[in-house]
Design an enzyme around this catalytic site. Structure first.
Site, PDB file in Angstrom:
ATOM      1  N   LYS A  48       0.517  -0.976   0.479  1.00 38.52           N
ATOM      2  CA  LYS A  48      -0.217  -0.327  -0.254  1.00 38.52           C
ATOM      3  C   LYS A  48       1.140   1.299  -0.327  1.00 38.52           C
ATOM      4  O   LYS A  48       2.041   1.149   0.212  1.00 38.52           O
ATOM      5  CB  LYS A  48      -0.600   0.152   1.260  1.00 38.52           C
ATOM      6  CG  LYS A  48      -0.690  -0.276   2.711  1.00 38.52           C
ATOM      7  CD  LYS A  48      -1.135  -0.326   3.561  1.00 38.52           C
ATOM      8  CE  LYS A  48      -0.431  -0.761   5.075  1.00 38.52           C
ATOM      9  NZ  LYS A  48      -1.167  -0.975   6.234  1.00 38.52           N
ATOM     10  N   TYR A 276      12.725  31.335   5.057  1.00 39.32           N
ATOM     11  CA  TYR A 276      11.598  31.978   5.386  1.00 39.32           C
ATOM     12  C   TYR A 276      11.754  32.273   7.398  1.00 39.32           C
ATOM     13  O   TYR A 276      12.057  31.171   7.595  1.00 39.32           O
ATOM     14  CB  TYR A 276      10.807  31.230   4.666  1.00 39.32           C
ATOM     15  CG  TYR A 276       9.951  31.320   4.181  1.00 39.32           C
ATOM     16  CD1 TYR A 276       9.556  32.281   3.159  1.00 39.32           C
ATOM     17  CD2 TYR A 276      10.068  29.955   2.384  1.00 39.32           C
ATOM     18  CE1 TYR A 276       8.972  32.109   1.131  1.00 39.32           C
ATOM     19  CE2 TYR A 276       9.973  29.725   1.203  1.00 39.32           C
ATOM     20  CZ  TYR A 276       9.427  30.143   1.036  1.00 39.32           C
ATOM     21  OH  TYR A 276       8.837  30.632  -0.193  1.00 39.32           O
TER      22      TYR A 276
END
Ligand SMILES: *Cc1c(COP(=O)(O)O)cnc(C)c1O
Length: 383
Positions: A48, A276
């Site tokens: 998965k 940032y």
């Protein structure tokens, strides 16, 4: 040259410097070690979430080549993708199913998890309407409280399954909540509850479904009593242990390397903040390189201030906030050049950075690191 993600992730001639390299020999070694440890039980590799980031289709093809008995995925679409790619071995979709999905399962020979009497009846009706037989595994909830019929009311469910005409019950299973823990009391309690449910077949003299399974990676390592005749390892197959507490009774090796390259070099003069929010500032002149990877690739922003990378065999800190597509690395007084390889997860002679390291920096578990490496990061495969 037009580039899209599908083309760059399927060619070996990858242009993006940031990529995941999957070592197939290691995957083979891990699969073989698990198979040997659990024999004669069958192995259903769990693929998965893009095979835990390793690339769903290629890993599935490889598992089929290696003789895996079946494949487990989480959602219908993963199963459909594998059928389109030509995978022919049984595929069990482990998640819950909704009514409108059932015909897709039946038409593509995908095995359905039946997790309630109502869902089982819906499967029976849908199969009848199509004039087909639906393959299902019955899901028993023994203590996870996610999907499945509670162990204490499973009799009606098993009886209903016996009455179905267009449903072929190929298996019955449960799932552990704590099989990777040091304390196995809850896992043993779940196992005992599952065995009580299974005793229905003996008590009523009816045939048990051919496949019985419970073991995830934790149970494969720690609970041989739970192997029955099939196991469902996920993370262990990729060479990662499911927790720090788990007994490492099978030796596996991580198959995944995540790398990039230096794309820029500069000297940052004192008093100039990086990134940032200007969260980190140079005290002295600092040599730094920029690397084209960021949280948009799954390199979690929450690792800012903690993450390290390997360049030329040495570890260096990532400075400032991790951006969406770029990080800045402080190389101190050392040298690095454009095109130099940068290891985000991997090992060299002197140094290594593991999936567990990234999980610790990000405050999460290895599973989340692996499954979040974005599809824009090409996967390449080495022998
Ligand atoms: C994910 C999953 C597994 C595999 O779990 P690991 O801890 O990765 O081994 C097995 N069974 C089910 C039902 C799952 O959802």
């Amino acid at each position: 040259m037009p580039i899209n993600h599908a083309t760059i992730s399927t060619t070996q001639d990858v242009v993006r410097p940031t990529l995941v390299e999957v070592n197939l020999s290691r995957l083979r070694g891990n699969f073989t070690a698990i198979k040997k440890a659990v024999a004669p039980a069958k192995v259903m590799p769990v693929l998965k979430a893009n095979a835990y980031g390793h690339g769903l289709v290629r890993v599935a093809q490889f598992m089929q080549e290696l003789g895996a008995d079946a494949i487990g995925v989480a959602v219908l679409e993963e199963g459909l993708l594998l059928r389109e790619a030509g995978i022919t071995i049984p595929i069990l979709v482990l998640g819950g199913v909704l009514g409108n999905q059932i015909p897709h399962f039946i038409n593509h020979d995908l095995t359905i998890t039946a997790s309630s009497i109502t869902k089982l009846q819906n499967i029976e009706w849908a199969a009848k309407a199509l004039g087909r037989i639906a393959k299902v595994h019955l899901k028993i909830d023994t203590g996870m409280e996610r999907i499945g019929v509670h162990y204490y009311s499973a009799e009606g469910f098993l009886r209903t399954a016996l009455d179905c005409q267009n449903v072929q019950v190929e298996g019955i299973y449960t799932h552990f909540a704590n099989a990777d823990a040091a304390d196995l009391r809850h896992a043993r309690l779940q196992l005992q509850r599952f065995q009580e449910v299974l005793s229905f077949y003996r008590r009523h003299g009816v045939e048990r479904p051919p496949l019985v399974h419970a073991a995830n990676s934790g149970a494969v390592l720690q609970l041989p009593e739970s192997y029955f005749n099939m196991v469902r390892p996920g993370i262990l197959l990729y060479g990662i242990y499911p927790s720090d507490a788990v007994r490492r009774s099978i030796a596996v090796k991580s198959a995944l390397t995540w790398k990039s390259r230096v794309v820029y070099f500069k000297v940052i003069t004192p008093g100039h903040p990086v990134g940032y929010g200007s969260r980190w500032q140079t005290q002295a002149a600092t040599r730094a390189v920029t690397v084209p990877v960021g949280y948009g690739d799954g390199y979690f922003r929450s690792m800012s201030g903690r993450a390290q990378v390997i360049i030329r065999g040495a570890k260096y800190p990532v400075i400032g906030a991790i951006s969406m597509d770029q990080i800045v690395v402080n190389i101190g007084d050392d040298s690095a050049y454009n095109d130099d390889e940068v290891l985000l997860i991997g090992e060299t002679e002197g140094a290594s950075i593991t999936v567990e390291d990234l999980a610790a920096w990000a405050g999460t578990i290895p599973y989340e690191i692996l499954t979040n490496i974005n599809t824009r990061v090409p996967r390449v495969y080495s022998e």
